[in-house]
Design a protein around this motif. Structure first.
Motif, PDB file in Angstrom:
ATOM      1  N   ASP A  95      48.243  52.727  52.692  1.00 41.33           N
ATOM      2  CA  ASP A  95      46.878  52.317  53.057  1.00 41.33           C
ATOM      3  C   ASP A  95      46.570  50.886  52.624  1.00 41.33           C
ATOM      4  N   GLN A  96      47.404  50.290  51.797  1.00 39.84           N
ATOM      5  CA  GLN A  96      47.062  48.984  51.232  1.00 39.84           C
ATOM      6  C   GLN A  96      46.977  47.886  52.283  1.00 39.84           C
ATOM      7  N   GLU A  97      47.744  48.018  53.367  1.00 44.06           N
ATOM      8  CA  GLU A  97      47.701  46.991  54.408  1.00 44.06           C
ATOM      9  C   GLU A  97      46.525  47.185  55.364  1.00 44.06           C
ATOM     10  N   LYS A  98      45.833  48.311  55.244  1.00 46.64           N
ATOM     11  CA  LYS A  98      44.760  48.605  56.208  1.00 46.64           C
ATOM     12  C   LYS A  98      43.369  48.499  55.589  1.00 46.64           C
ATOM     13  N   ILE A  99      43.290  48.308  54.271  1.00 46.70           N
ATOM     14  CA  ILE A  99      41.992  48.464  53.604  1.00 46.70           C
ATOM     15  C   ILE A  99      40.967  47.427  54.044  1.00 46.70           C
ATOM     16  N   PHE A 100      41.410  46.269  54.516  1.00 42.42           N
ATOM     17  CA  PHE A 100      40.454  45.244  54.933  1.00 42.42           C
ATOM     18  C   PHE A 100      40.137  45.325  56.430  1.00 42.42           C
ATOM     19  N   SER A 101      40.712  46.308  57.110  1.00 42.62           N
ATOM     20  CA  SER A 101      40.409  46.492  58.527  1.00 42.62           C
ATOM     21  C   SER A 101      39.055  47.193  58.672  1.00 42.62           C
ATOM     22  N   PRO A 102      38.249  46.774  59.640  1.00 40.12           N
ATOM     23  CA  PRO A 102      36.936  47.415  59.817  1.00 40.12           C
ATOM     24  C   PRO A 102      37.063  48.885  60.211  1.00 40.12           C
ATOM     25  N   PHE A 103      36.175  49.691  59.654  1.00 46.68           N
ATOM     26  CA  PHE A 103      36.046  51.130  59.944  1.00 46.68           C
ATOM     27  C   PHE A 103      37.188  51.959  59.360  1.00 46.68           C
ATOM     28  N   PHE A 104      38.062  51.347  58.567  1.00 40.95           N
ATOM     29  CA  PHE A 104      39.105  52.144  57.920  1.00 40.95           C
ATOM     30  C   PHE A 104      38.568  52.683  56.610  1.00 40.95           C
ATOM     31  N   THR A 105      38.645  54.007  56.425  1.00 41.49           N
ATOM     32  CA  THR A 105      38.188  54.622  55.184  1.00 41.49           C
ATOM     33  C   THR A 105      38.882  55.963  55.002  1.00 41.49           C
ATOM     34  N   ARG A 131      39.437  33.935  48.755  1.00 44.87           N
ATOM     35  CA  ARG A 131      40.269  35.059  49.175  1.00 44.87           C
ATOM     36  C   ARG A 131      39.940  36.280  48.329  1.00 44.87           C
ATOM     37  N   ILE A 132      40.292  37.421  48.862  1.00 49.10           N
ATOM     38  CA  ILE A 132      40.196  38.674  48.136  1.00 49.10           C
ATOM     39  C   ILE A 132      41.509  39.408  48.330  1.00 49.10           C
ATOM     40  N   ARG A 133      42.018  39.986  47.273  1.00 50.62           N
ATOM     41  CA  ARG A 133      43.299  40.690  47.379  1.00 50.62           C
ATOM     42  C   ARG A 133      43.332  41.856  46.407  1.00 50.62           C
ATOM     43  N   LEU A 134      44.175  42.803  46.752  1.00 49.61           N
ATOM     44  CA  LEU A 134      44.399  43.971  45.898  1.00 49.61           C
ATOM     45  C   LEU A 134      45.586  43.658  44.995  1.00 49.61           C
ATOM     46  N   ILE A 135      45.371  43.754  43.666  1.00 45.85           N
ATOM     47  CA  ILE A 135      46.426  43.422  42.719  1.00 45.85           C
ATOM     48  C   ILE A 135      46.622  44.577  41.750  1.00 45.85           C
ATOM     49  N   GLN A 136      47.652  44.455  40.912  1.00 46.16           N
ATOM     50  CA  GLN A 136      47.907  45.446  39.883  1.00 46.16           C
ATOM     51  C   GLN A 136      47.059  45.118  38.650  1.00 46.16           C
ATOM     52  N   GLY A 137      46.151  46.003  38.295  1.00 40.86           N
ATOM     53  CA  GLY A 137      45.292  45.773  37.148  1.00 40.86           C
ATOM     54  C   GLY A 137      45.765  46.521  35.915  1.00 40.86           C
ATOM     55  N   SER A 138      44.939  46.493  34.892  1.00 41.78           N
ATOM     56  CA  SER A 138      45.278  47.180  33.641  1.00 41.78           C
ATOM     57  C   SER A 138      44.954  48.665  33.693  1.00 41.78           C
ATOM     58  N   LEU A 139      44.144  49.094  34.667  1.00 43.94           N
ATOM     59  CA  LEU A 139      43.791  50.498  34.828  1.00 43.94           C
ATOM     60  C   LEU A 139      44.611  51.112  35.955  1.00 43.94           C
ATOM     61  N   PRO A 140      44.709  52.423  35.994  1.00 42.16           N
ATOM     62  CA  PRO A 140      45.546  53.058  37.032  1.00 42.16           C
ATOM     63  C   PRO A 140      44.954  53.001  38.428  1.00 42.16           C
ATOM     64  N   GLY A 141      43.664  52.705  38.533  1.00 42.24           N
ATOM     65  CA  GLY A 141      43.025  52.696  39.846  1.00 42.24           C
ATOM     66  C   GLY A 141      43.211  51.392  40.594  1.00 42.24           C
ATOM     67  N   ALA A 142      42.292  51.123  41.511  1.00 42.60           N
ATOM     68  CA  ALA A 142      42.354  49.910  42.327  1.00 42.60           C
ATOM     69  C   ALA A 142      41.791  48.732  41.545  1.00 42.60           C
ATOM     70  N   CYS A 143      42.353  47.554  41.821  1.00 39.65           N
ATOM     71  CA  CYS A 143      41.878  46.320  41.189  1.00 39.65           C
ATOM     72  C   CYS A 143      41.798  45.249  42.265  1.00 39.65           C
ATOM     73  N   PHE A 144      40.588  44.779  42.521  1.00 40.43           N
ATOM     74  CA  PHE A 144      40.366  43.731  43.513  1.00 40.43           C
ATOM     75  C   PHE A 144      40.044  42.429  42.795  1.00 40.43           C
ATOM     76  N   THR A 158      37.596  33.242  39.316  1.00 41.79           N
ATOM     77  CA  THR A 158      37.955  34.562  39.844  1.00 41.79           C
ATOM     78  C   THR A 158      37.016  35.622  39.303  1.00 41.79           C
ATOM     79  N   LEU A 159      36.925  36.708  40.049  1.00 41.27           N
ATOM     80  CA  LEU A 159      36.176  37.889  39.628  1.00 41.27           C
ATOM     81  C   LEU A 159      37.038  39.106  39.931  1.00 41.27           C
ATOM     82  N   ARG A 160      37.196  39.964  38.915  1.00 37.07           N
ATOM     83  CA  ARG A 160      37.986  41.181  39.093  1.00 37.07           C
ATOM     84  C   ARG A 160      37.091  42.399  38.931  1.00 37.07           C
ATOM     85  N   ILE A 161      37.343  43.361  39.800  1.00 36.55           N
ATOM     86  CA  ILE A 161      36.665  44.660  39.714  1.00 36.55           C
ATOM     87  C   ILE A 161      37.747  45.725  39.807  1.00 36.55           C
TER      88      ILE A 161
END
Length: 478
Positions: A419-429, A454-467, A405-408
């Motif tokens: 917005d979490q369900e739309k982030i992988f849709s093309p042209f959504f920003t 696979r790639i997914r959005l998870i809860q990380g140790s920081l308050p921001g986004a964690c992929f 795995t790789l986490r960012i």
């Protein structure tokens, strides 16, 4: 042999195309085994009870015989026929004694009452021949339910004087056991029918009805295309199955949308590529002229910058739309991450960001298309830099079951739930116009799926986004 093989193949083909119903399998796997188990337990129980009762009857008749031995010996020694008969009659007070007799040395009847006078002559002869003055014996006459106990009687000198024969008939108990067996068999059949009825009703209301509703929903999903969602109710397993089917429908729908958008993007990119190249070339030619004033030169430079920005968007469209097969080579995920970090370290967005790198050493080499995977990691790093322009970004690799795995993650504002369900849709920003194209995550999503990961959005140790990116160690062949 050929006929047997053909019959086996035909039976296998029939079973595959005509699988048994769930209710039939429940009856075969639950009702029948439970019924047979109860029958076996009942049979063994009755058999044990019969053996124990026969043993108890044998012990009882032995005790009765021993209790009569001394009075009878005394009566024989004193030659008191009345006392002998009285002692024999007392044996019937113990219950279930059907005969009590005394025979002399030569087998002649001396005294007695009840059944057994004319029977067992052969057994008496054997007893007279084998029993000494201190021994006794018990005879069960084969399949005959009558039990006979022989005990020798002695004179004052201890010599053999006669033979006591007690007869006991266990017909009453055996009749009871026979009744129990018959009643038990009938009850067992009733229990089997009751279990079958319970299973049928339970299947109908707890399993069958929810499955039929699920089946109707799936048929509706097929009729209404992939936008329809099935509804599942009942046991947790069926509800979870419904959720899994809906997830599958959403993924198929998303894949179709991505494919349609990809085809459109490929067409647009192809049509824009040549005009952009011509436009940029003409701008370069004009910039070579020496008679341009500062305003004209600035306008041409701005034109080239916008042209490059459009070209970058076209490149992203091409990357998103391309359906070229992967060109995998053995490579470590940490190596691909290092290359992506090196590329992004010179990006303007990384200027005031602190990047924390935790890449494990010795992660197993896996088959990946390094260039496309690095591009996906670059897109994620760019998003993280833009989300935390003056903050921290963490990138880490780790080993996991059957993969790596790789986490960012970043300490930016994060991604809202809507917005979490739309982030992988093309042209959504959600980025301002001119900053993002909405293709970075879509490209990363397609790249990971192409690799069997696979790639997914998870809860990380920081308050921001964690992929989190996961890639299998041994990807399935496609």
């Amino acid at each position: 042999m050929c006929q047997n093989d053909s019959a086996s193949v035909s039976m296998t083909h029939f079973i595959q195309h005509n699988p048994p119903r769930l209710l039939t399998m429940l009856i075969a796997s639950v009702v029948i085994p439970v019924t047979l188990s109860l029958g076996l337990i009942g049979y063994l129980g009755i058999d044990w009870l019969e053996n124990q009762t026969e043993q108890r009857m044998r012990e009882d008749i032995e005790l009765i015989s021993r209790s009569l031995k001394e009075p009878l010996n005394q009566a024989i020694r004193t030659n008191q026929p009345e006392l002998i008969q009285q002692s024999l009659n007392s044996a019937f007070a113990f219950g279930r004694i059907y005969g009590a007799h005394i025979y002399g040395r030569n087998g002649q009847l001396l005294a007695g009452s009840g059944a057994g006078v004319q029977r067992f002559s052969e057994q008496r002869g054997e007893a007279l021949a084998t029993l000494d003055a201190t021994g006794d014996g018990y005879a069960a006459l084969g399949s005959d339910p009558i039990h006979v106990y022989f005990m020798p009687l002695t004179t004052a000198g201890g010599r053999f004087a006669g033979l006591l024969q007690l007869t006991r008939h266990p017909d009453e108990f055996r009749d009871t056991l026979s009744t129990i067996r018959t009643t038990g068999a009938a009850m067992l059949g009733g229990i089997a029918l009751l279990l079958a009825l319970i299973v049928m009703l339970g299947h109908r209301f707890a399993i069958g009805a929810p499955l039929r509703r699920l089946e109707r929903s799936m048929q509706s999903a097929g009729d209404h295309e992939l936008g329809y969602r099935v509804t599942g109710s009942g046991p947790r397993e069926i509800v979870n199955l419904s959720k899994g089917i809906n997830t599958m429908l959403m993924q198929i729908e998303s894949s179709r949308k991505l494919a349609a958008v990809g085809e459109l993007s490929a067409g647009i990119a192809h049509q824009l590529g040549t005009p952009l190249s011509v436009l940029d070339g003409r701008a370069q030619q004009l910039l070579r002229r020496t008679d341009l004033d500062d305003h004209q030169r600035s306008s041409l430079e701005a034109m080239r910058a916008e042209t490059r920005r459009i070209a970058d968007i076209v490149q992203r469209l091409m990357a998103f739309a391309r359906s070229m097969p992967l060109q995998p080579t053995l490579m470590r995920l940490s190596t691909a991450a290092d290359h992506a970090i090196e590329r992004m370290s010179h990006a303007p967005e990384a200027k005031n960001v602190t990047l924390h790198k935790h890449l494990i050493e010795g992660d197993p080499p896996i088959k990946i298309d390094g260039e496309r995977l690095e591009e996906a990691i670059c897109n994620l790093l760019l998003n993280a830099f833009q989300a935390a322009p003056n903050g921290n970004v963490y990138i880490a690799t780790a080993k996991k079951a059957e993969g790596v795995t790789l986490r960012i993650e970043d300490d930016g504002p994060g991604i809202s739930k809507e917005d979490q369900e739309k982030i992988f849709s093309p042209f959504f920003t959600r980025k301002p116009v001119g900053i993002g194209t909405g293709l970075g995550l879509a490209v990363a999503y397609g790249t990971l799926r192409a690799h069997g990961g696979r790639i997914r959005l998870i809860q990380g140790s920081l308050p921001g986004a964690c992929f989190e990116l996961w890639l299998p160690t041994n990807p399935a062949r496609k």
